[in-house]
Scaffold this active site. Structure first.
Site, PDB file in Angstrom:
ATOM      1  N   LYS A 112      27.017 -15.159  47.695  1.00 59.80           N
ATOM      2  CA  LYS A 112      26.394 -13.840  47.779  1.00 59.80           C
ATOM      3  C   LYS A 112      27.445 -12.708  47.792  1.00 59.80           C
ATOM      4  O   LYS A 112      27.165 -11.599  47.362  1.00 59.80           O
ATOM      5  CB  LYS A 112      25.527 -13.724  49.046  1.00 59.80           C
ATOM      6  CG  LYS A 112      24.469 -14.808  49.208  1.00 59.80           C
ATOM      7  CD  LYS A 112      23.416 -14.766  48.128  1.00 59.80           C
ATOM      8  CE  LYS A 112      22.133 -15.500  48.504  1.00 59.80           C
ATOM      9  NZ  LYS A 112      22.249 -16.957  48.573  1.00 59.80           N
TER      10      LYS A 112
HETATM   11  C1  LIG Z   1      21.348 -17.979  48.160  1.00 62.11           C
HETATM   12  C2  LIG Z   1      21.899 -19.329  47.995  1.00 62.11           C
HETATM   13  C3  LIG Z   1      21.417 -20.219  47.004  1.00 62.11           C
HETATM   14  C4  LIG Z   1      20.264 -19.855  46.105  1.00 62.11           C
HETATM   15  O1  LIG Z   1      20.589 -18.840  45.188  1.00 62.11           O
HETATM   16  P1  LIG Z   1      19.420 -18.071  44.431  1.00 62.11           P
HETATM   17  O2  LIG Z   1      20.099 -16.985  43.685  1.00 62.11           O
HETATM   18  O3  LIG Z   1      18.519 -17.548  45.494  1.00 62.11           O
HETATM   19  O4  LIG Z   1      18.745 -19.061  43.566  1.00 62.11           O
HETATM   20  C5  LIG Z   1      22.037 -21.448  46.856  1.00 62.11           C
HETATM   21  N1  LIG Z   1      23.045 -21.823  47.666  1.00 62.11           N
HETATM   22  C6  LIG Z   1      23.526 -21.006  48.631  1.00 62.11           C
HETATM   23  C7  LIG Z   1      24.615 -21.489  49.497  1.00 62.11           C
HETATM   24  C8  LIG Z   1      22.976 -19.733  48.819  1.00 62.11           C
HETATM   25  O5  LIG Z   1      23.457 -18.941  49.778  1.00 62.11           O
END
Ligand SMILES: *Cc1c(COP(=O)(O)O)cnc(C)c1O
Length: 499
Positions: A112
């Site tokens: 993120k």
């Molecule tokens: C948010 C997240 C995901 C999922 O990503 P999306 O964009 O919501 O599909 C997968 N793995 C981790 C560790 C995340 O923080």
């Protein structure tokens, strides 16, 4: 320009789309036209830095930003003060065919950060451009990682307040501590007795609540979003697919123009949607592989065309993917249906009222050669983490483990020899207990607190502990509100002193 996936709003500039977060009244902003890069341009990226590639991609989409503005923002975001690797997102090799794109070198140890280090800067610039004088209020729903990344990205950003809602008991201990110890005088963290879908639905309802929006306006405030429903979150994620491809060309693993597979551990369908936009822009992609955990609503819709959220919700060892309503699938449907906003609006109305919808066969066929959907159970994922560590010494977190397992199954089934990039979406230390149990056995984690587990994992894996998690035990918990799931609206009112 950007249009609403439900056809219920006029076209807006990039800065308006980013400031608004989502179309008022529901619907997500999507680019009216996707820019396409020729292979020569993509080729030239193999000698470029992450920041240079970001510049190219962002300029194509941020129609009302100048090149200089973007340059400044990119420079402040993707540097070695914020990321602990000079490549920003280094590519690690598991075997001759399989590469791991490490997206967790940012300040909070989850992918993120790749978007949330830059998005606050894009948002403040957007607010400035639209001439808006209101204070920006950002309610965030998180399955664990967006929360901390947003808290970090927006910490002490003036003119912005951020309120994070996470599922109480639905995140890892490390994730929870990262959020409840968050510093900054403009940040709030609230635990909700419900799951991520409850948080996200309540937040989306708040955005669409005209009475609430009027109340905000009367106090010189306005909502925006830091979730992947905001185009400003998705756009920076397109960059690392071009970067990953360029790295493979640069290392000589693929020839220029050769197609690759991309595997994405998926929850809200944001990360994989960014890969899909990269594909639409001309990135040579053979298969996009959508990997889910036991909450496999996406596996089912990809394979059958039926999106059905009426099912049991499982708490898994990959909690950031414990999601049944994957918001960004809406954008994908808008694209594959050839911008059929009426269809999209009808499907999502039906999902809201009846809990499911069925995509016309004609549209499903359009993705069947590109998109693969499959899932892995916790048991299978644990086995895969263990096996990968044993064979290569590489440590996978539980989410990346889901991706690797789904990919191995795919190769076993198809014999596909295409070079592949698998997204590593979190650093293993964020999910230290599950990872330690996988590679060291359950007894190693028994009767140990969070911080002994970090050390134990460090001892047996030899992998350095991510800087974000090292000194968590010395931080003070400053956020401890827990609310019922129907109290989210009131909580926002209380925090903003609107009552
Ligand atoms: C948010 C997240 C995901 C999922 O990503 P999306 O964009 O919501 O599909 C997968 N793995 C981790 C560790 C995340 O923080």
């Amino acid at each position: 320009m950007y249009i609403s996936s439900r056809g219920n709003f006029h076209a807006v500039t990039a800065s308006e789309a980013i400031r608004l977060g989502m179309a008022p009244g529901g619907g997500l902003f999507v680019p009216e036209k996707v820019p396409v890069l020729d292979i020569k341009k993509i080729d030239s990226m193999s000698n470029q830095s992450y920041g240079e590639i970001a510049q190219t991609i962002l300029e194509l989409y941020l129609d009302d930003f100048t090149g200089e503005e973007i340059k400044e923002i990119v420079k402040k975001s993707y540097n070695q003060a914020n990321f602990d690797h000079e490549d920003i997102a280094p590519l690690a090799k598991l075997d001759h065919q399989t590469h791991i794109l490490e997206l967790w070198h940012g300040p909070t140890a989850a992918f993120k950060d790749m978007a949330l280090q830059i998005m606050p800067r894009l948002l403040t610039k957007s607010v400035e451009k639209t001439g808006s004088k209101e204070e920006v209020i950002i309610p965030v729903a998180t399955s664990g990682d967006t929360g901390k990344a947003a808290l970090e990205g927006f910490k002490n950003v003036s003119g912005v307040r951020i309120i994070v809602f996470y599922p109480f008991g639905g995140v890892s201990k490390v994730q929870e501590l990262q959020m409840t110890t968050a510093e900054g005088d403009n940040v709030y963290v609230v635990a909700v007795k419900g799951n991520f879908d409850d948080c996200q639905t309540a937040v989306k309802e708040l955005f669409a609540d005209s009475e609430f929006n009027q109340l905000l306006a009367s106090r010189q405030m306005v909502f925006s979003s830091a979730n992947s429903i905001n185009w400003g979150r998705l756009l920076p994620q397109i960059v690392y697919y071009f970067w990953g491809y360029a790295q493979l060309v640069q290392k000589g693993s693929i020839a220029s123009g050769e197609k690759i597979n991309i595997v994405v551990p998926t929850g809200n369908f944001g990360n994989i949607l960014a890969a899909y936009y990269a594909y639409l822009m001309g990135l040579p992609v053979h298969k996009l592989i959508c990997a889910s955990n036991e909450n496999k609503v996406l596996t089912d819709v990809i394979n059958t065309g039926v999106y059905d959220k009426r099912r049991e919700f499982y708490k898994t060892s990959s909690p950031s993917m414990d999601i049944l309503i994957s918001s960004n699938f809406e954008r994908f449907l808008f694209e594959v249906s050839g911008h059929n906003a009426d269809k999209v609006a009808a499907w999502y109305q039906q999902l809201n009222q009846e809990g499911y919808f069925k995509v016309d066969e004609e549209y499903r066929k359009r993705w069947q050669d590109l998109l693969i959907g499959d899932f892995a159970s916790d048991t299978k994922t644990t086995e895969e983490i263990k096996k990968t560590f044993k064979e290569t010494g590489y440590v996978l977190d539980t989410h990346t483990g889901v991706g690797v397992k789904v990919y191995r199954d795919y190769v076993n089934k198809t014999g596909d020899k295409t070079k592949t990039i698998i997204d590593a979406t979190a650093n293993p230390y964020k999910f230290n207990k599950s990872v330690l149990e996988a590679i060291g056995g359950t007894e190693l984690a028994e009767n140990k607190d969070e911080f002994s587990i970090l050390k134990e994992l460090n001892r047996i894996s030899g992998m350095p502990i991510h800087r974000a998690l090292k000194d968590l035990d010395t931080k003070r918990v400053v956020h401890n509100i827990v609310i019922e799931k129907d109290k989210l609206r009131q909580t926002v009112k209380d925090i903003l002193d609107l009552s």
